[in-house]
Design an enzyme around this catalytic site. Structure first.
Site, PDB file in Angstrom:
ATOM      1  CE1 TYR A  10      -3.470  -2.490  -0.256  1.00 44.64           C
ATOM      2  CE2 TYR A  10      -3.977  -1.903   1.821  1.00 44.64           C
ATOM      3  CZ  TYR A  10      -4.228  -2.743   0.690  1.00 44.64           C
ATOM      4  OH  TYR A  10      -5.356  -3.616   0.632  1.00 44.64           O
ATOM      5  CB  SER A  18     -13.995  -2.109  -2.872  1.00 47.90           C
ATOM      6  OG  SER A  18     -12.633  -1.818  -3.108  1.00 47.90           O
ATOM      7  N   PRO A  19     -16.409  -1.936  -0.007  1.00 48.07           N
ATOM      8  CG  PRO A  19     -16.448  -1.339   2.257  1.00 48.07           C
ATOM      9  CD  PRO A  19     -15.461  -1.536   1.398  1.00 48.07           C
ATOM     10  N   GLY A  52     -15.580   0.810  -4.012  1.00 50.51           N
ATOM     11  CA  GLY A  52     -14.364   1.898  -4.254  1.00 50.51           C
ATOM     12  C   GLY A  52     -14.926   3.247  -4.554  1.00 50.51           C
ATOM     13  N   GLY A  53     -16.278   3.452  -4.056  1.00 52.02           N
ATOM     14  CA  GLY A  53     -16.676   4.806  -4.400  1.00 52.02           C
ATOM     15  C   GLY A  53     -17.794   4.869  -5.234  1.00 52.02           C
ATOM     16  CG  PHE A  89     -20.446   7.678  -2.396  1.00 52.55           C
ATOM     17  CD1 PHE A  89     -21.532   7.801  -1.434  1.00 52.55           C
ATOM     18  CD2 PHE A  89     -19.536   6.876  -2.200  1.00 52.55           C
ATOM     19  CE1 PHE A  89     -21.713   7.134  -0.297  1.00 52.55           C
ATOM     20  CE2 PHE A  89     -19.633   6.054  -1.049  1.00 52.55           C
ATOM     21  CZ  PHE A  89     -20.476   6.269  -0.174  1.00 52.55           C
TER      22      PHE A  89
HETATM   23  N1  LIG Z   1      -7.102  -7.512  -0.654  1.00 49.11           N
HETATM   24  C1  LIG Z   1      -7.352  -6.696  -1.457  1.00 49.11           C
HETATM   25  O1  LIG Z   1      -6.865  -7.265  -2.657  1.00 49.11           O
HETATM   26  C2  LIG Z   1      -7.930  -5.392  -1.366  1.00 49.11           C
HETATM   27  C3  LIG Z   1      -8.205  -4.712  -2.581  1.00 49.11           C
HETATM   28  C4  LIG Z   1      -8.673  -3.334  -2.270  1.00 49.11           C
HETATM   29  C5  LIG Z   1      -8.853  -2.855  -1.264  1.00 49.11           C
HETATM   30  N2  LIG Z   1      -8.704  -3.806  -0.077  1.00 49.11           N
HETATM   31  C6  LIG Z   1      -8.951  -3.034   1.255  1.00 49.11           C
HETATM   32  O2  LIG Z   1     -10.140  -2.753   1.466  1.00 49.11           O
HETATM   33  C7  LIG Z   1     -10.179  -1.428   1.723  1.00 49.11           C
HETATM   34  C8  LIG Z   1     -11.289  -0.583   1.301  1.00 49.11           C
HETATM   35  O3  LIG Z   1     -11.267  -0.522  -0.110  1.00 49.11           O
HETATM   36  P1  LIG Z   1     -11.817   0.826  -0.799  1.00 49.11           P
HETATM   37  O4  LIG Z   1     -11.197   1.896  -0.371  1.00 49.11           O
HETATM   38  O5  LIG Z   1     -12.056   0.479  -2.385  1.00 49.11           O
HETATM   39  O6  LIG Z   1     -13.394   0.690  -0.078  1.00 49.11           O
HETATM   40  P2  LIG Z   1     -14.571   1.632  -0.126  1.00 49.11           P
HETATM   41  O7  LIG Z   1     -14.875   2.280   1.093  1.00 49.11           O
HETATM   42  O8  LIG Z   1     -15.743   1.034  -1.020  1.00 49.11           O
HETATM   43  O9  LIG Z   1     -14.292   3.049  -1.177  1.00 49.11           O
HETATM   44  C9  LIG Z   1     -13.498   4.161  -0.576  1.00 49.11           C
HETATM   45  C10 LIG Z   1     -13.654   5.314  -1.562  1.00 49.11           C
HETATM   46  O10 LIG Z   1     -14.979   5.686  -1.467  1.00 49.11           O
HETATM   47  C11 LIG Z   1     -14.861   7.125  -1.526  1.00 49.11           C
HETATM   48  N3  LIG Z   1     -16.192   7.337  -0.586  1.00 49.11           N
HETATM   49  C12 LIG Z   1     -16.427   6.649   0.762  1.00 49.11           C
HETATM   50  N4  LIG Z   1     -17.463   7.399   1.061  1.00 49.11           N
HETATM   51  C13 LIG Z   1     -17.780   8.533   0.171  1.00 49.11           C
HETATM   52  C14 LIG Z   1     -18.813   9.375   0.184  1.00 49.11           C
HETATM   53  N5  LIG Z   1     -19.764   9.490   1.248  1.00 49.11           N
HETATM   54  N6  LIG Z   1     -19.115  10.130  -0.830  1.00 49.11           N
HETATM   55  C15 LIG Z   1     -18.163  10.316  -1.697  1.00 49.11           C
HETATM   56  N7  LIG Z   1     -17.210   9.085  -2.016  1.00 49.11           N
HETATM   57  C16 LIG Z   1     -16.948   8.678  -0.798  1.00 49.11           C
HETATM   58  C17 LIG Z   1     -13.573   7.375  -0.746  1.00 49.11           C
HETATM   59  O11 LIG Z   1     -13.384   8.795  -0.751  1.00 49.11           O
HETATM   60  P3  LIG Z   1     -12.994   9.557   0.590  1.00 49.11           P
HETATM   61  O12 LIG Z   1     -11.701   8.829   0.891  1.00 49.11           O
HETATM   62  O13 LIG Z   1     -12.633  10.922   0.031  1.00 49.11           O
HETATM   63  O14 LIG Z   1     -14.018   9.600   1.403  1.00 49.11           O
HETATM   64  C18 LIG Z   1     -12.616   6.076  -1.361  1.00 49.11           C
HETATM   65  O15 LIG Z   1     -12.356   7.006  -2.154  1.00 49.11           O
HETATM   66  C19 LIG Z   1      -8.824  -0.871   1.471  1.00 49.11           C
HETATM   67  O16 LIG Z   1      -8.262   0.476   2.202  1.00 49.11           O
HETATM   68  C20 LIG Z   1      -7.901  -2.018   1.679  1.00 49.11           C
HETATM   69  O17 LIG Z   1      -7.538  -2.020   3.026  1.00 49.11           O
HETATM   70  C21 LIG Z   1      -8.156  -5.028  -0.079  1.00 49.11           C
END
Ligand SMILES: NC(=O)c1ccc[n+]([C@@H]2O[C@H](COP(=O)([O-])OP(=O)(O)OC[C@H]3O[C@@H](n4cnc5c(N)ncnc54)[C@H](OP(=O)(O)O)[C@@H]3O)[C@@H](O)[C@H]2O)c1
Length: 288
Positions: A41, A198-199, A202-203, A206
């Site tokens: 990361y 990415s629940p 990944g955004g 929104f």
């Molecule tokens: N094992 C794997 O291969 C793998 C792969 C991917 C991810 N992961 C893990 O899963 C975690 C979560 O993944 P993710 O970040 O993709 O999850 P996510 O929570 O689905 O997406 C986060 C994204 O959504 C945006 N967002 C959240 N709330 C929002 C809102 N109310 N309005 C507008 N945009 C919003 C965030 O922007 P802001 O930050 O600006 O709010 C961020 O860019 C990662 O940090 C990592 O730890 C694991």
């Protein structure tokens, strides 16, 4: 739930030890006690940031569990000679990576160590030997995998001395694959819980230009009154957490107010018909 650190360095405020410590305190307030991170990361920089934040407050450190992952090696500033991304889950590589994570994170034990992605070029005997060494030495409390297919999980499971405790997979209303590809059935069969990355897609939830996001938002807004005015993000959070396999949802927002809002969904248990209605909306296909 867990707090995901993949995007930490995208944000100037949370991308400092002090900023991250503030976010971890918010997590603890909300009952989120798990940090999800990985060697790769932030271009191999996030683990050090997590370690620096935890070093500022022993009280916070003592209340958090750390999940980290290893096995992905990409061209980066530390390896200018590298031309191609590759996976390496050989025993020695996994042990070296875990030892590096321990140093960067400033901890003596990794609570949960995951093989980040299946390595197509390594015998599972090798990968298992690395995980077995790490668990036996106490450097790792428990081991698991991420993004493994059911058969890859079985092949590795047959070789590890202590059962793999999770498969961390993409799961959201925008990616329902684990419902259909056997991943969740395997978790039920083995009595383990998956982690869901990415629940919110990944955004995607929104984004104004995302059709699936728009369909989910409209469906969630229609249900909001039934759940005491719950917001769209809270119903999305509840969608993941309500599944009977018990997914550990990893939120990735960097913003305090969004983290607080999303976590508010943890108290909602969706009714069966509503869970299906949200699934149908996001997939854009009638439930057959
Ligand atoms: N094992 C794997 O291969 C793998 C792969 C991917 C991810 N992961 C893990 O899963 C975690 C979560 O993944 P993710 O970040 O993709 O999850 P996510 O929570 O689905 O997406 C986060 C994204 O959504 C945006 N967002 C959240 N709330 C929002 C809102 N109310 N309005 C507008 N945009 C919003 C965030 O922007 P802001 O930050 O600006 O709010 C961020 O860019 C990662 O940090 C990592 O730890 C694991």
């Amino acid at each position: 739930m867990a707090f995901g650190t993949w995007r930490l360095l995208n944000d100037a405020e949370v991308g400092t030890p002090e900023g991250l410590l503030g976010r971890l305190k918010t997590c603890l307030d909300l009952g989120i006690t798990t940090i999800d991170t990985a060697e790769i990361y932030g271009g191999y920089r996030v683990e050090e940031l997590v370690g620096a934040a935890l070093a500022l407050d022993a009280g916070v450190r003592s209340r958090m569990e750390i999940v980290t992952k290893a096995g992905i090696y990409v061209p980066c500033e530390f390896h200018p000679d590298r031309k191609t991304a590759f996976y390496n889950t050989t025993a020695d590589r996994l042990v070296r990576s875990a030892e590096k994570s321990l140093r960067f994170l400033g901890v003596e034990t990794i609570d949960l160590f995951l093989v980040h992605r299946p390595d197509w070029f390594t015998h599972p005997d090798e990968t298992a030997a690395g995980l077995n060494r790490l668990v036996a030495s106490g450097k790792v409390r428990a081991a698991g995998v991420s993004n493994y297919t059911v058969t890859q999980f079985d092949a590795l499971s047959a070789r590890v001395e202590r059962p793999l405790v999770t498969n961390q997979v993409q799961f959201s209303p925008f990616c329902c694959d684990p419902l259909f590809d056997g991943t969740f059935d395997q978790c039920f069969a083995r009595g383990i819980r998956p982690m869901a990355w990415s629940p919110t897609g990944g955004g995607r939830l929104f984004r104004g230009d995302d059709e699936a996001g728009a369909r989910f938002r409209a469906a969630a807004e229609g249900l909001s009154g039934h759940y005491g005015g719950a917001s769209v993000d809270q119903l999305c959070c509840a969608w993941g957490l309500s599944h009977p396999v018990g997914p550990l949802v990893i939120t990735g927002t960097n913003r305090d107010e969004r983290l607080r809002s999303f976590a508010g969904g943890a108290g909602i248990r969706l009714e069966r018909e509503h869970w299906y209605a949200l699934t149908e909306a996001a997939r854009g296909r009638k439930i057959p």
